[in-house]
Every structure is written in C-alpha cells, then in structure tokens.
Write an enzyme that holds these catalytic residues in place. Structure first.
Site, mmCIF file in Angstrom:
data_model
loop_
_atom_site.group_PDB
_atom_site.id
_atom_site.type_symbol
_atom_site.label_atom_id
_atom_site.label_comp_id
_atom_site.label_asym_id
_atom_site.label_seq_id
_atom_site.Cartn_x
_atom_site.Cartn_y
_atom_site.Cartn_z
ATOM 1 N N HIS A 135 38.924 38.219 23.473
ATOM 2 C CA HIS A 135 39.624 37.945 24.734
ATOM 3 C C HIS A 135 38.814 38.459 25.922
ATOM 4 O O HIS A 135 38.629 37.744 26.924
ATOM 5 C CB HIS A 135 41.003 38.608 24.701
ATOM 6 C CG HIS A 135 41.724 38.620 26.009
ATOM 7 N ND1 HIS A 135 42.650 37.660 26.354
ATOM 8 C CD2 HIS A 135 41.647 39.473 27.070
ATOM 9 C CE1 HIS A 135 43.121 37.925 27.564
ATOM 10 N NE2 HIS A 135 42.523 39.010 28.027
ATOM 11 N N GLU A 136 38.295 39.687 25.822
ATOM 12 C CA GLU A 136 37.523 40.270 26.924
ATOM 13 C C GLU A 136 36.201 39.539 27.132
ATOM 14 O O GLU A 136 35.764 39.332 28.271
ATOM 15 C CB GLU A 136 37.273 41.760 26.669
ATOM 16 C CG GLU A 136 38.529 42.602 26.536
ATOM 17 C CD GLU A 136 39.471 42.469 27.716
ATOM 18 O OE1 GLU A 136 38.981 42.224 28.838
ATOM 19 O OE2 GLU A 136 40.693 42.602 27.517
ATOM 20 N N HIS A 139 36.707 36.594 29.242
ATOM 21 C CA HIS A 139 36.694 36.873 30.690
ATOM 22 C C HIS A 139 35.262 36.849 31.227
ATOM 23 O O HIS A 139 35.002 36.317 32.312
ATOM 24 C CB HIS A 139 37.314 38.245 30.969
ATOM 25 C CG HIS A 139 38.802 38.252 30.950
ATOM 26 N ND1 HIS A 139 39.576 37.369 31.674
ATOM 27 C CD2 HIS A 139 39.689 39.059 30.286
ATOM 28 C CE1 HIS A 139 40.854 37.613 31.479
ATOM 29 N NE2 HIS A 139 40.957 38.635 30.634
ATOM 30 N N GLU A 214 44.144 34.836 32.216
ATOM 31 C CA GLU A 214 44.429 35.613 31.012
ATOM 32 C C GLU A 214 44.735 34.686 29.834
ATOM 33 O O GLU A 214 44.273 34.930 28.711
ATOM 34 C CB GLU A 214 45.611 36.563 31.264
ATOM 35 C CG GLU A 214 45.325 37.692 32.240
ATOM 36 C CD GLU A 214 44.263 38.657 31.742
ATOM 37 O OE1 GLU A 214 44.111 38.811 30.516
ATOM 38 O OE2 GLU A 214 43.574 39.257 32.587
#
Length: 306
Positions: A135-136, A139, A214
């Site tokens: 997930h990070e 980003h 997100e």
C-alpha cells in the site's frame, strides 16, 4: 471498479483545483491584489514545504540498513515489494512511537522513504506487513506525496493566514485603548474567522481526493499481491483494535499510555467479518483523510472476488 475509481479521482482533483482557483481569485479581487503575487509566492511556499516536510514527518525515526541485525529483514521486505512494483526501492525507516502506523514520505532530494512504527512490526505477521508495505509503495508509485502537497497548498496557506489574523485580533482586542483599535481587532478576528470557514470548505475537497488516493494505494496492494492482499484487511483490523486499547489525553489527543498491547488472534478476523457486513454512511468519513476501514475492506474483497 478501477475505472470508476480513476474517474472519481479525476473529478475530485478537478473540482478541488477549480474550487481553490475560484476562491483565490475572489479573495484577490476583494483585496485588490494582483494574481501575479500569488503566482510568485505559492511556488516558493510549496517548495519550502516540499524540502522541509521529510524532516518534520521523519522525527523519531531511524534509518534501517540491509545489515541491521534487528530490522534488516524489514529493509529487504520493502525492497522486494518495491522491485515487484517496478519502483526504485525507497529508504527504510523505523519509527519509535507508541502507535501502529506506516507511511510514505520524502522527496527527490532526501530520497523517497517508507517508515514503519515499532508497534506495527510487533502486531503484524510478515504477510500482513507485506500487504501494508505494498500500500505504501503504491503511494510512492502514484506520486501521492507531491500531488497531495500541491492540492493542499492553498488550504494550508489560508489556514496559516487565518490563524495569524485570529491571534493578532485577540492581541489587539486585549490592548485596544480606543474605538479605532477595537475596530481593527474585530476586523482582524472577522477576517480570520472568514478565512477559517473558507479553509474548511476547501479542505472538504482535499480530504475527498486524499481518501480516493488511499483507495488507489489499496488497489495497488491488491493488484500486486492478489489474494495475499486479504492480509491488508486483517492488518487494518489489528491497527483498529490496538488503537482502541491505547489511552489518549482527552484534551490534546496525545498518547499517554504506550504499554505493549496484545491483539488476540481471533479478534481481527471477527472485526473484518463485521466490516464486510457493515453499511457505511457517506458522511462517516466525510472529514477523514482515509476511507472508513469497512469501505477499504469491502473494496479489497470485491476486487479479488471474495
């Protein structure tokens, strides 16, 4: 699902930019200030934020090397996920704070970075941590740090001006010795309050866009790990359970109890099942930077057909 998400992100980004542009144009017209001044000042303000923010965000962190005897495995995990995502591996940091979290930050000067807090490392399995890291990395791949900072620039600047005017108004009000000084104090307070309302209005659009980014990072985790991204759902549940057991100062919101918290093995799965059944109101996360975890979990399961 993904096409709808992209279309909503485009719409949110467009409406955010338009609302900010109209707001600034209106304020400048009312104050009789040339737009050229803003075109000169805002890029400088953005650049200063861009340069300084990694050092502010990275407080209480320390860099991890591949040879670290305690956290070297975290470095290798982040690097593996980055390579699989076709992203240059970021620097890896561990944050010694009292709550579970992971976050991407940094810029092209300091290098892109991923930080993970010690409590998160303590409560997640390696599979869950991989899903969170994916997930990070999403980003970083989507340039969310730069995009988010750009869209949040005008609300942030207006917030600073609003706060300055409010403090100045209170100060002048305290020292006012005649009607003129009293009028100046009240005018400062009124203008500061007005800008606060304007900032709040713009922030609604920025938060909407942030929640979509997100979700887009969650999508990256799903697209990279497939069914392995179900571990992101249990990771979110563990974070939620942990934070429910942490005591906060009711006045400052600062954590005052940082004793180790144990998350029972069955609790996260029960919470995930509750989230899957939950009907979440549109207003539930209206003022949040992240979607409600139930929305996130439902999206993850729908993407993998679970």
């Amino acid at each position: 699902m993904t096409s709808n998400l992209r279309l909503e992100m485009i719409a949110a980004g467009f409406l955010t930019v338009v609302s900010e542009a109209l707001t600034i144009y209106t304020l400048l017209a009312l104050l009789g200030i040339s737009p050229l001044i803003v075109l000169f000042v805002l890029p400088i303000f953005w650049f200063v934020q861009w340069v300084v923010s990694p050092y502010l965000v990275g407080r209480n962190t320390f860099e991890v090397t591949p040879y670290d005897p305690t956290f070297g495995w975290v470095y290798h995990l982040v690097s593996e996920v980055a390579v699989e995502s076709r992203v240059k591996p970021p620097k890896v940091y561990v944050a010694d704070v009292g709550y579970p979290n992971a976050f991407a930050y940094g810029n092209y000067i300091t290098g892109k970075r991923v930080a993970i807090t010690i409590p998160l490392l303590n409560i997640l399995t390696p599979q869950e941590l991989r899903a969170v890291v994916a997930h990070e990395i999403g980003h970083i791949k989507h340039n969310d740090v730069e995009i988010g900072m750009a869209l949040g620039l005008i609300p942030t600047a207006l917030s600073y001006v609003s706060t300055l005017l409010m403090y100045a108004g209170y100060f002048l009000l305290f020292l006012a010795g005649d009607e003129v000084e009293l009028a100046m104090a009240l005018a400062s307070l009124a203008l500061g309050g007005f800008l606060f309302v304007v900032t709040f209005f713009l922030q609604i659009f920025v938060l909407w866009f942030n929640r979509l980014r997100e979700s887009y990072a969650d999508y990256h985790s799903v697209s990279l790990l497939g069914k392995g991204s179900l571990n992101l759902a249990t990771a979110l549940a563990k974070i939620q359970i942990y934070m429910q057991k942490v005591r906060l100062d009711p006045f400052t919101g600062i954590i005052v109890t940082t004793a180790p918290v144990r998350v029972d093995n069955t609790e996260p799965y029960l919470l995930v099942q509750e989230w899957l059944r939950k009907k979440v109101s549109l207003l539930t996360d209206f003022l949040s930077t992240h979607p409600h975890p139930a929305k996130r979990v439902q999206m993850i399961y729908s993407l993998i057909g679970g």
